[in-house]
Design an enzyme around this catalytic site. Sequence first.
Site, short mmCIF file in Angstrom:
data_model
loop_
_atom_site.label_atom_id
_atom_site.label_comp_id
_atom_site.label_asym_id
_atom_site.label_seq_id
_atom_site.Cartn_x
_atom_site.Cartn_y
_atom_site.Cartn_z
N ARG A 70 -5.70 11.28 29.64
CA ARG A 70 -4.93 10.66 30.74
C ARG A 70 -4.83 11.63 31.92
NH1 ARG A 70 -0.33 7.93 28.43
NH2 ARG A 70 0.27 7.48 30.57
N ASN A 105 6.53 5.54 35.74
CA ASN A 105 5.15 6.05 35.66
C ASN A 105 5.12 7.56 35.58
OD1 ASN A 105 4.54 3.39 35.95
ND2 ASN A 105 3.91 3.54 38.09
N HIS A 122 10.44 8.69 32.99
CA HIS A 122 9.67 8.91 31.76
C HIS A 122 8.80 10.16 31.84
CE1 HIS A 122 10.08 4.37 30.55
NE2 HIS A 122 11.17 5.08 30.30
N CYS A 149 1.86 29.64 25.33
CA CYS A 149 2.80 29.35 26.44
C CYS A 149 2.64 30.44 27.49
CB CYS A 149 4.23 29.32 25.92
SG CYS A 149 5.46 29.27 27.23
N SER A 191 6.71 -4.74 32.94
CA SER A 191 6.80 -5.91 32.06
C SER A 191 8.21 -6.14 31.54
CB SER A 191 5.84 -5.75 30.88
OG SER A 191 6.24 -4.63 30.10
N ASN A 216 5.88 -8.85 40.76
CA ASN A 216 5.04 -8.51 39.61
C ASN A 216 3.86 -9.48 39.56
OD1 ASN A 216 4.84 -6.67 37.39
ND2 ASN A 216 5.28 -8.34 35.97
N ALA A 234 0.42 -6.06 43.38
CA ALA A 234 1.36 -5.22 44.14
C ALA A 234 0.85 -4.95 45.56
CB ALA A 234 1.58 -3.90 43.39
C1 BJW Z 1 0.82 -5.76 37.95
C2 BJW Z 1 -0.47 -5.52 38.34
C3 BJW Z 1 -0.68 -5.44 39.71
C4 BJW Z 1 -0.49 -5.56 36.21
N1 BJW Z 1 0.32 -5.61 40.56
N2 BJW Z 1 1.81 -5.95 38.80
C5 BJW Z 1 17.75 -1.42 23.62
C6 BJW Z 1 18.47 -0.60 24.50
C7 BJW Z 1 18.09 0.73 24.70
C8 BJW Z 1 16.98 1.26 24.04
C9 BJW Z 1 16.28 0.44 23.16
C10 BJW Z 1 16.65 -0.87 22.96
N3 BJW Z 1 15.79 -1.39 22.07
C11 BJW Z 1 14.89 -0.45 21.74
C12 BJW Z 1 15.15 0.69 22.39
C13 BJW Z 1 14.37 1.95 22.28
C14 BJW Z 1 13.10 2.07 23.09
C15 BJW Z 1 12.57 0.71 23.56
O1 BJW Z 1 12.81 0.26 24.66
N4 BJW Z 1 11.77 0.05 22.74
C16 BJW Z 1 11.22 -1.26 23.15
C17 BJW Z 1 9.71 -1.24 22.95
C18 BJW Z 1 11.95 -2.33 22.42
N5 BJW Z 1 13.33 2.93 24.22
C19 BJW Z 1 13.31 4.25 24.11
O2 BJW Z 1 13.08 4.80 23.05
C20 BJW Z 1 13.61 5.04 25.36
N6 BJW Z 1 14.66 5.95 25.10
C21 BJW Z 1 15.92 5.52 24.85
O3 BJW Z 1 16.20 4.33 24.81
O4 BJW Z 1 16.84 6.53 24.68
C22 BJW Z 1 18.21 6.14 24.36
C23 BJW Z 1 18.99 5.60 25.54
C24 BJW Z 1 19.62 4.37 25.47
C25 BJW Z 1 20.37 3.89 26.55
C26 BJW Z 1 20.47 4.64 27.71
C27 BJW Z 1 19.83 5.87 27.76
C28 BJW Z 1 19.08 6.32 26.68
C29 BJW Z 1 12.39 5.85 25.77
C30 BJW Z 1 11.27 5.01 26.25
C31 BJW Z 1 10.03 5.85 26.54
C32 BJW Z 1 8.86 5.02 27.03
N7 BJW Z 1 7.70 5.84 27.06
C33 BJW Z 1 6.46 5.29 27.56
C34 BJW Z 1 5.37 6.37 27.43
C35 BJW Z 1 5.61 7.47 28.45
C36 BJW Z 1 4.55 8.51 28.46
C37 BJW Z 1 3.16 7.96 28.68
O5 BJW Z 1 2.88 7.37 29.74
O6 BJW Z 1 2.35 8.14 27.79
O7 BJW Z 1 6.60 4.89 28.93
S1 BJW Z 1 5.97 3.76 26.76
C38 BJW Z 1 5.31 3.00 28.20
O8 BJW Z 1 6.10 1.81 28.53
C39 BJW Z 1 5.54 4.00 29.34
C40 BJW Z 1 6.00 3.09 30.45
O9 BJW Z 1 6.71 3.83 31.42
C41 BJW Z 1 6.82 2.06 29.74
C42 BJW Z 1 7.02 0.79 30.50
O10 BJW Z 1 5.80 0.11 30.70
P1 BJW Z 1 5.53 -0.67 32.04
O11 BJW Z 1 5.48 0.28 33.17
O12 BJW Z 1 6.46 -1.81 32.17
O13 BJW Z 1 4.02 -1.16 31.81
P2 BJW Z 1 3.51 -2.51 31.09
O14 BJW Z 1 2.08 -2.32 30.80
O15 BJW Z 1 4.38 -2.90 29.98
O16 BJW Z 1 3.69 -3.63 32.23
C43 BJW Z 1 2.90 -3.63 33.42
C44 BJW Z 1 3.27 -4.84 34.25
O17 BJW Z 1 2.55 -4.78 35.48
C45 BJW Z 1 2.91 -6.18 33.57
O18 BJW Z 1 4.00 -7.09 33.67
C46 BJW Z 1 1.72 -6.70 34.40
O19 BJW Z 1 1.71 -8.11 34.54
C47 BJW Z 1 2.00 -6.05 35.74
N8 BJW Z 1 0.80 -5.82 36.53
N9 BJW Z 1 -1.27 -5.41 37.19
C48 BJW Z 1 1.55 -5.88 40.04
N10 BJW Z 1 -1.95 -5.22 40.18
#
Ligand code: BJW
Length: 248
Positions: A70, A105, A122, A149, A191, A216, A234
């Site tokens: 990446r 991102n 993130h 390190c 998403s 979106n 976008a």
């Molecule tokens: C276009 C387009 C174009 C395409 N133009 N649009 C309930 C409450 C709280 C937490 C949880 C909960 N249930 C579960 C949890 C835990 C978990 C979670 O959410 N799990 C779910 C899967 C259910 N969350 C966590 O563990 C997080 N930590 C946490 O909750 O700590 C405790 C806490 C609680 C409350 C407050 C504070 C803290 C941590 C989450 C870490 C996510 N990490 C990643 C990887 C990062 C590193 C890496 O990049 O490798 O982050 S996962 C991945 O998903 C990445 C992204 O940032 C994240 C979101 O994805 P995103 O950006 O939405 O991408 P897509 O692909 O899903 O969507 C793209 C969209 O664009 C689509 O809709 C397309 O249609 C659109 N699109 N082309 C415009 N041209």
Amino acid sequence: MPLRPDLIEILRDEAVPIVILTGAGISKESGLHTFRDPDGIWAKYDIAEVATPEAFVNNPDLVHYFYNDRRAGLRDPAIVPNAAHLALARLEAEWPGDVLLVTQNVDDLHDRAGSKNLIHMHGELLKIRCNHCDLLTVWADDLARETPCPSCGNAGGLRPHVVWFGEMPLEMERIYDALGKCGLFISIGTSGNVYPAAGFVQVAREEAEAETVELNLEPSSGATLFDHSAYGAATDLVPGFVAALLKD
Ligand code: BJW
């Protein structure tokens, strides 16, 4: 245009604070993959094997391979900010009130576009940290288990400065503070599957009574929570939306 001109005028006259949340969709047209689209990153990799703290303990070589790949992608000179990134930087520079950009991102395209009031909730792909000495540093090259390190000299503790599942996203206090005071919340290219980011729209609605807008490619998981929406790429939506807010 998702917002009526008379409503935009009120928001501008009151110089309401704006919070913007972006996700992988905003960088798609710059050439980076999203996560959950059919051609996305999670179609090729199992989340549990590369994006959890357990994965890093069990198979650090695979995790390093995944993030080295990446990072190399981001070094490609063809990957540059697009018109949507640039429009958001312009909004920050020209809006009469505060603008906070919260991105999920890990790429640096908002930074390169010129956004300054920016939180990478993130983490950042081009930074690493050391589990031994807490060093946090810029790093554009490959990383391996054996890499020492640059600060403490120990190997095995360097990891990407990204937030994995189960880890606390960054700067949450600052984000919730801004959400609680904003007059306009805009979600772009996400998403709505990952929390806590997916819950920001409810905080903005309930605590700040903000106007909420989703831009979106398609309705997100939380689409019904937004007052206003527009669907498309976008680069087609964001520059025009910003121009309308700034009354071009
Ligand atoms: C276009 C387009 C174009 C395409 N133009 N649009 C309930 C409450 C709280 C937490 C949880 C909960 N249930 C579960 C949890 C835990 C978990 C979670 O959410 N799990 C779910 C899967 C259910 N969350 C966590 O563990 C997080 N930590 C946490 O909750 O700590 C405790 C806490 C609680 C409350 C407050 C504070 C803290 C941590 C989450 C870490 C996510 N990490 C990643 C990887 C990062 C590193 C890496 O990049 O490798 O982050 S996962 C991945 O998903 C990445 C992204 O940032 C994240 C979101 O994805 P995103 O950006 O939405 O991408 P897509 O692909 O899903 O969507 C793209 C969209 O664009 C689509 O809709 C397309 O249609 C659109 N699109 N082309 C415009 N041209």
